[in-house]
Write an enzyme that holds these catalytic residues in place. Structure first.
Site, PDB file in Angstrom:
ATOM      1  N   ASP A  46     -14.297  21.267 -42.021  1.00 35.57           N
ATOM      2  CA  ASP A  46     -13.202  20.917 -41.109  1.00 35.57           C
ATOM      3  C   ASP A  46     -12.560  22.183 -40.538  1.00 35.57           C
ATOM      4  O   ASP A  46     -12.306  22.288 -39.335  1.00 35.57           O
ATOM      5  CB  ASP A  46     -12.169  20.077 -41.865  1.00 35.57           C
ATOM      6  CG  ASP A  46     -10.947  19.765 -41.026  1.00 35.57           C
ATOM      7  OD1 ASP A  46     -11.074  19.016 -40.054  1.00 35.57           O
ATOM      8  OD2 ASP A  46      -9.852  20.282 -41.336  1.00 35.57           O
ATOM      9  N   GLU A 118     -18.668  16.955 -41.204  1.00 32.53           N
ATOM     10  CA  GLU A 118     -17.940  18.182 -41.515  1.00 32.53           C
ATOM     11  C   GLU A 118     -18.518  18.854 -42.759  1.00 32.53           C
ATOM     12  O   GLU A 118     -18.581  20.084 -42.828  1.00 32.53           O
ATOM     13  CB  GLU A 118     -16.456  17.881 -41.709  1.00 32.53           C
ATOM     14  CG  GLU A 118     -15.748  17.527 -40.407  1.00 32.53           C
ATOM     15  CD  GLU A 118     -14.296  17.188 -40.590  1.00 32.53           C
ATOM     16  OE1 GLU A 118     -13.510  17.381 -39.655  1.00 32.53           O
ATOM     17  OE2 GLU A 118     -13.923  16.701 -41.695  1.00 32.53           O
TER      18      GLU A 118
END
Length: 228
Positions: A46, A118
């Site tokens: 992320d 992610e």
């Protein structure tokens, strides 16, 4: 570990072959399936994704102000966009899920797909570093980046609240997960949003942290606007 056919196909789609396929397997493992799951990789991915996209937007749109860049970045890294990319890569077919998640259709859930994407970014970064990871990720987003129009990108609720507070020269909002309820395959997140100008924090709930934060931000913005 010998490559399995599903992984070979995924490698072609993402434009990267893992040196150790166990790293990919970890990235695809949901917490409901194993104690060695992908949440730490998702956390790392992320942050890396946000930096890659922010840098690309900064270079690509030299005349755009911070607010527009923020909205464009939010549009690209939001859960819906990541889940759409994950579906293009057919990640749902490869996710390792526990029995509850399998039964409830977790392989179709946006939050699980976005987190897995992610996590893959985090895993690629750990194997190769930023120099290799960045162009791979930018290739994934190439079409969406090329289609970006700074004038038409709508503001999400967190961005709208942040810009409002910045205009008032108030501190940025604080988001805190206060509770997570339900089974691992049906979790509900509760997030408090604390902002200057409101005596009480607003609370948002959703089936992902991102959605709960957006709802809390929307409530805070509405209360601040109504108080004017």
């Amino acid at each position: 570990m010998q490559l399995t056919e599903p992984y070979i196909q995924l490698y072609k789609k993402i434009g990267y072959t893992f040196a150790d396929s166990a790293n990919l397997a970890r990235a695809l493992t949901h917490r409901s399936a194993n104690k060695k799951h992908n949440e730490r990789l998702e956390f790392l991915g992320d942050a890396i994704l946000g930096m890659i996209i922010a840098n690309e937007l900064y270079e690509r749109f030299p005349l755009q102000p911070e607010g527009k860049l923020t909205r464009m970045r939010s549009n690209l890294v939001k859960g819906d966009t990541l889940a759409a990319l994950a579906r293009e890569f057919e990640l749902g077919d490869l996710l390792l899920l526990g029995p509850g998640e399998l039964k409830s259709g977790g392989f179709r859930r946006d939050s699980i797909l976005a987190d897995a994407l992610e996590a893959i970014i985090g895993a690629i970064y750990l194997e190769t570093g930023m120099a290799v990871c960045e162009p791979i990720v930018l290739q994934w987003f190439a079409q969406r980046l090329n289609e970006l129009d700074p004038q038409s990108v709508s503001k999400d609720d967190k961005t709208r609240l942040q810009e409002y507070l910045q205009a008032k020269k108030f501190p940025l909002p604080l988001y805190e997960v206060t509770d997570i309820t339900g089974q691992s395959h049906e979790q509900i997140f509760y997030v408090e949003c604390t902002v200057a100008g409101l005596k009480q924090a607003t609370v948002g709930r959703g089936n992902s942290r991102r959605k709960a934060e957006q709802k809390a931000a929307r409530l805070a913005f509405e209360k601040l606007s109504n108080a004017e």
